[in-house]
Motif scaffolding. Structure first.
Motif, mmCIF file in Angstrom:
data_model
loop_
_atom_site.group_PDB
_atom_site.id
_atom_site.type_symbol
_atom_site.label_atom_id
_atom_site.label_comp_id
_atom_site.label_asym_id
_atom_site.label_seq_id
_atom_site.Cartn_x
_atom_site.Cartn_y
_atom_site.Cartn_z
ATOM 1 N N GLY A 1 0.864 -1.155 -0.197
ATOM 2 C CA GLY A 1 0.071 0.016 -0.059
ATOM 3 C C GLY A 1 0.698 1.242 0.023
ATOM 4 O O GLY A 1 1.598 1.378 0.998
ATOM 5 N N SER A 2 0.862 1.827 -0.951
ATOM 6 C CA SER A 2 1.475 3.162 -1.172
ATOM 7 C C SER A 2 0.619 4.159 -2.134
ATOM 8 O O SER A 2 0.344 3.569 -3.190
ATOM 9 C CB SER A 2 2.910 3.044 -1.542
ATOM 10 N N GLU A 3 1.051 5.543 -2.012
ATOM 11 C CA GLU A 3 0.713 6.585 -2.905
ATOM 12 C C GLU A 3 1.979 6.919 -3.633
ATOM 13 O O GLU A 3 1.711 7.799 -4.757
ATOM 14 C CB GLU A 3 -0.011 7.769 -2.272
ATOM 15 N N GLN A 4 3.069 6.511 -3.516
ATOM 16 C CA GLN A 4 4.239 6.820 -4.136
ATOM 17 C C GLN A 4 4.625 5.897 -5.053
ATOM 18 O O GLN A 4 4.748 4.524 -4.829
ATOM 19 C CB GLN A 4 5.327 6.874 -3.226
ATOM 20 N N ALA A 5 4.447 6.213 -6.383
ATOM 21 C CA ALA A 5 4.620 5.423 -7.378
ATOM 22 C C ALA A 5 6.268 4.515 -7.214
ATOM 23 O O ALA A 5 6.168 3.285 -7.901
ATOM 24 C CB ALA A 5 4.793 6.076 -8.629
ATOM 25 N N ASP A 6 7.014 5.028 -6.753
ATOM 26 C CA ASP A 6 8.263 4.241 -6.593
ATOM 27 C C ASP A 6 8.250 3.098 -5.881
ATOM 28 O O ASP A 6 9.188 2.444 -5.910
ATOM 29 C CB ASP A 6 9.430 5.277 -6.229
ATOM 30 N N ASP A 7 7.332 3.051 -5.243
ATOM 31 C CA ASP A 7 7.036 2.113 -3.937
ATOM 32 C C ASP A 7 6.520 0.741 -4.730
ATOM 33 O O ASP A 7 6.805 -0.548 -4.373
ATOM 34 C CB ASP A 7 6.305 2.413 -2.903
ATOM 35 N N TYR A 8 6.068 1.145 -6.047
ATOM 36 C CA TYR A 8 5.161 -0.074 -6.805
ATOM 37 C C TYR A 8 5.442 -0.357 -8.128
ATOM 38 O O TYR A 8 4.971 -1.404 -8.770
ATOM 39 C CB TYR A 8 3.686 -0.048 -6.295
ATOM 40 N N ILE A 9 5.890 0.729 -8.996
ATOM 41 C CA ILE A 9 6.049 1.173 -10.114
ATOM 42 C C ILE A 9 6.714 -0.170 -11.155
ATOM 43 O O ILE A 9 6.368 -0.483 -12.099
ATOM 44 C CB ILE A 9 6.556 2.223 -10.716
ATOM 45 N N LYS A 10 7.629 -0.866 -10.648
ATOM 46 C CA LYS A 10 8.431 -1.761 -11.260
ATOM 47 C C LYS A 10 7.787 -3.243 -11.150
ATOM 48 O O LYS A 10 8.299 -4.029 -11.865
ATOM 49 C CB LYS A 10 10.049 -1.992 -10.691
ATOM 50 N N GLY A 11 6.872 -3.291 -10.143
ATOM 51 C CA GLY A 11 5.938 -4.602 -10.150
ATOM 52 C C GLY A 11 6.778 -5.693 -10.060
ATOM 53 O O GLY A 11 7.804 -5.953 -9.377
ATOM 54 N N PHE A 12 5.978 -6.724 -10.772
ATOM 55 C CA PHE A 12 6.386 -8.265 -10.451
ATOM 56 C C PHE A 12 6.733 -8.883 -11.702
ATOM 57 O O PHE A 12 5.669 -9.554 -12.246
ATOM 58 C CB PHE A 12 5.517 -9.303 -9.409
ATOM 59 N N PRO A 13 7.858 -8.591 -12.527
ATOM 60 C CA PRO A 13 7.929 -9.197 -13.650
ATOM 61 C C PRO A 13 7.957 -10.788 -13.730
ATOM 62 O O PRO A 13 7.935 -11.441 -12.635
ATOM 63 C CB PRO A 13 9.533 -8.769 -13.948
ATOM 64 N N PRO A 14 8.042 -11.396 -14.939
ATOM 65 C CA PRO A 14 7.888 -12.790 -14.866
ATOM 66 C C PRO A 14 8.671 -13.656 -13.873
ATOM 67 O O PRO A 14 9.762 -13.418 -13.754
ATOM 68 C CB PRO A 14 8.268 -13.109 -16.246
ATOM 69 N N HIS A 15 7.966 -14.595 -13.113
ATOM 70 C CA HIS A 15 8.840 -15.411 -12.108
ATOM 71 C C HIS A 15 7.801 -16.623 -12.013
ATOM 72 O O HIS A 15 6.650 -16.697 -12.330
ATOM 73 C CB HIS A 15 8.729 -14.995 -10.934
ATOM 74 N N PRO A 16 8.497 -17.799 -11.535
ATOM 75 C CA PRO A 16 7.834 -19.073 -11.432
ATOM 76 C C PRO A 16 7.377 -19.353 -10.354
ATOM 77 O O PRO A 16 7.443 -18.742 -9.197
ATOM 78 C CB PRO A 16 8.905 -20.077 -11.657
ATOM 79 N N HIS A 17 6.278 -20.264 -10.143
ATOM 80 C CA HIS A 17 5.747 -21.139 -8.920
ATOM 81 C C HIS A 17 5.522 -22.494 -8.989
ATOM 82 O O HIS A 17 5.144 -22.775 -10.164
ATOM 83 C CB HIS A 17 4.360 -20.124 -8.266
ATOM 84 N N ARG A 18 5.422 -23.190 -7.982
ATOM 85 C CA ARG A 18 5.087 -24.360 -7.937
ATOM 86 C C ARG A 18 4.785 -24.735 -6.618
ATOM 87 O O ARG A 18 5.216 -24.517 -5.519
ATOM 88 C CB ARG A 18 6.228 -25.433 -8.131
ATOM 89 N N GLY A 19 3.613 -25.685 -6.510
ATOM 90 C CA GLY A 19 3.285 -26.275 -5.089
ATOM 91 C C GLY A 19 2.400 -25.603 -4.359
ATOM 92 O O GLY A 19 2.011 -25.998 -3.307
ATOM 93 N N PHE A 20 1.383 -24.321 -4.630
ATOM 94 C CA PHE A 20 0.692 -23.740 -3.798
ATOM 95 C C PHE A 20 -0.345 -22.831 -4.520
ATOM 96 O O PHE A 20 -0.108 -22.886 -5.885
ATOM 97 C CB PHE A 20 1.575 -23.013 -2.876
ATOM 98 N N GLU A 21 -1.054 -22.185 -3.927
ATOM 99 C CA GLU A 21 -2.022 -21.141 -4.571
ATOM 100 C C GLU A 21 -1.605 -19.716 -4.121
ATOM 101 O O GLU A 21 -1.296 -19.505 -2.994
ATOM 102 C CB GLU A 21 -3.381 -21.491 -4.232
ATOM 103 N N THR A 22 -1.966 -18.588 -5.050
ATOM 104 C CA THR A 22 -1.708 -17.384 -4.731
ATOM 105 C C THR A 22 -3.053 -16.781 -4.885
ATOM 106 O O THR A 22 -3.633 -16.786 -5.812
ATOM 107 C CB THR A 22 -0.601 -16.626 -5.507
ATOM 108 N N VAL A 23 -3.290 -15.915 -3.891
ATOM 109 C CA VAL A 23 -4.611 -15.121 -3.886
ATOM 110 C C VAL A 23 -4.393 -13.747 -3.907
ATOM 111 O O VAL A 23 -3.698 -12.994 -2.888
ATOM 112 C CB VAL A 23 -5.420 -15.384 -2.705
ATOM 113 N N THR A 24 -4.749 -12.715 -4.662
ATOM 114 C CA THR A 24 -4.284 -11.368 -4.581
ATOM 115 C C THR A 24 -5.714 -10.734 -4.733
ATOM 116 O O THR A 24 -6.453 -10.631 -5.526
ATOM 117 C CB THR A 24 -3.659 -10.881 -6.072
ATOM 118 N N TYR A 25 -5.856 -9.812 -3.687
ATOM 119 C CA TYR A 25 -6.838 -9.051 -3.366
ATOM 120 C C TYR A 25 -6.514 -7.702 -3.740
ATOM 121 O O TYR A 25 -5.514 -6.961 -2.738
ATOM 122 C CB TYR A 25 -7.546 -9.368 -1.976
#
Length: 298
Positions: free
Chosen positions: A45-69
């Protein structure tokens, strides 16, 4: 009904993940701070773009579930299955990594508030290698109701059974039987929330302080602290000032957990196999994608 109380409080710690996104992590900060079946809980949570702007580039997962709200903001999900989903304010993305998925989550805004949660929910050994699946849940698909004056509840997963109403969210039928509620209480309000006996349950206030009633008084859980609840059939929440929180509950899996970054398996050998599969381009092989089915809101 036997009442639950706070048995452990975990302050969220500021860390960064992805390409430098600033987050607050409570569950999952280390291997001792999990609460089966919940592996990790991040609040961003931030109103400052520098805190989130680069995001989450492609990456792998195995073995669980992710929930984004997503409470506020706009992110774009893309994965190797060809899924492309816009996660906007009030929406949810439920992703089953299963045997393997490669995805990205990138901001679609250059300014303003971005705020929300990501939960990692474990899978039992029998399901860790099942085909990956993904679904978008729009705000309109998430039922919201007021069981009593001063209390509002959104039901994302499972059912909320109260003496005034029984409401079912869009996600059901999973082996861990998860409950995911967004609860808002105004000053002076109170509600008793039934919970399945045997489920582990967690509270996380993201605005304000929630009070948990027990036999000899009230316990206080401050903003950005995860509260692990004792066993029981219900929890009573109260507010001396307005508060917003999420309540999570799930059926424990009671199996070994071995984690290496984005891979969560039951043994070191399985982790080593996941790493080899990813290095050799085989992480996502093995069967077509499946569909997560939504429940009809009740």
């Amino acid at each position: 009904m036997s009442s639950r109380h706070l048995q452990q409080i975990i302050p969220a710690t500021s860390v960064s993940d992805g390409a430098g996104v600033k987050i607050k992590r409570s569950l999952g900060l280390n291997a001792q701070l999990r609460f089966d079946p919940f592996l990790m809980l991040d609040c961003f949570g931030s109103e400052q773009a520098d805190d989130y702007i680069k995001g989450f580039p492609p990456h792998p997962h195995r073995g669980f579930e992710t929930v984004t709200y997503m409470l506020d903001g706009h992110m774009l999900h893309e994965d190797h299955l060809g899924n492309k989903g816009h996660l906007k304010s009030g929406g949810v993305q439920w992703m089953t990594a299963g045997r393997g998925i490669i995805h990205s989550e990138m901001p679609q805004q250059e300014q303003g508030l971005m705020r929300g949660f990501q939960l990692w929910l474990n899978l039992p050994a029998a399901e860790k290698m099942k085909p990956a699946a993904y679904i978008d849940i729009s705000p309109e698909q998430i039922p919201q109701f007021e069981p009593m004056p001063g209390v509002s509840v959104k039901v994302i997963a499972g059912s909320f059974n109260h003496e005034t109403a029984s409401v079912t969210g869009p996600i059901n039928g999973l082996s861990t039987e998860p409950l995911f509620y967004d609860i808002r209480l105004t000053a002076g309000s109170e509600i008793t929330v039934p919970l399945p006996p045997g489920h582990h349950a967690v509270l996380y206030p993201f605005t304000g302080t929630v009070l948990v009633r027990k036999a000899d008084g009230l316990q206080q859980l401050n903003e950005h602290h995860a509260g692990l609840l004792s066993q029981g059939e219900s929890v009573t929440l109260a507010a001396s000032a307005d508060v917003s929180l999420i309540l999570l509950a799930g059926k424990p899996i009671a199996e070994p957990v071995v984690q290496y970054g984005p891979f969560v398996m039951n043994s070191s050998a399985e982790i080593e196999q996941a790493i080899r599969d990813y290095q050799h381009g085989k992480l996502t092989a093995g069967g077509p994608a499946t569909q997560i089915k939504l429940s009809s809101p009740a």
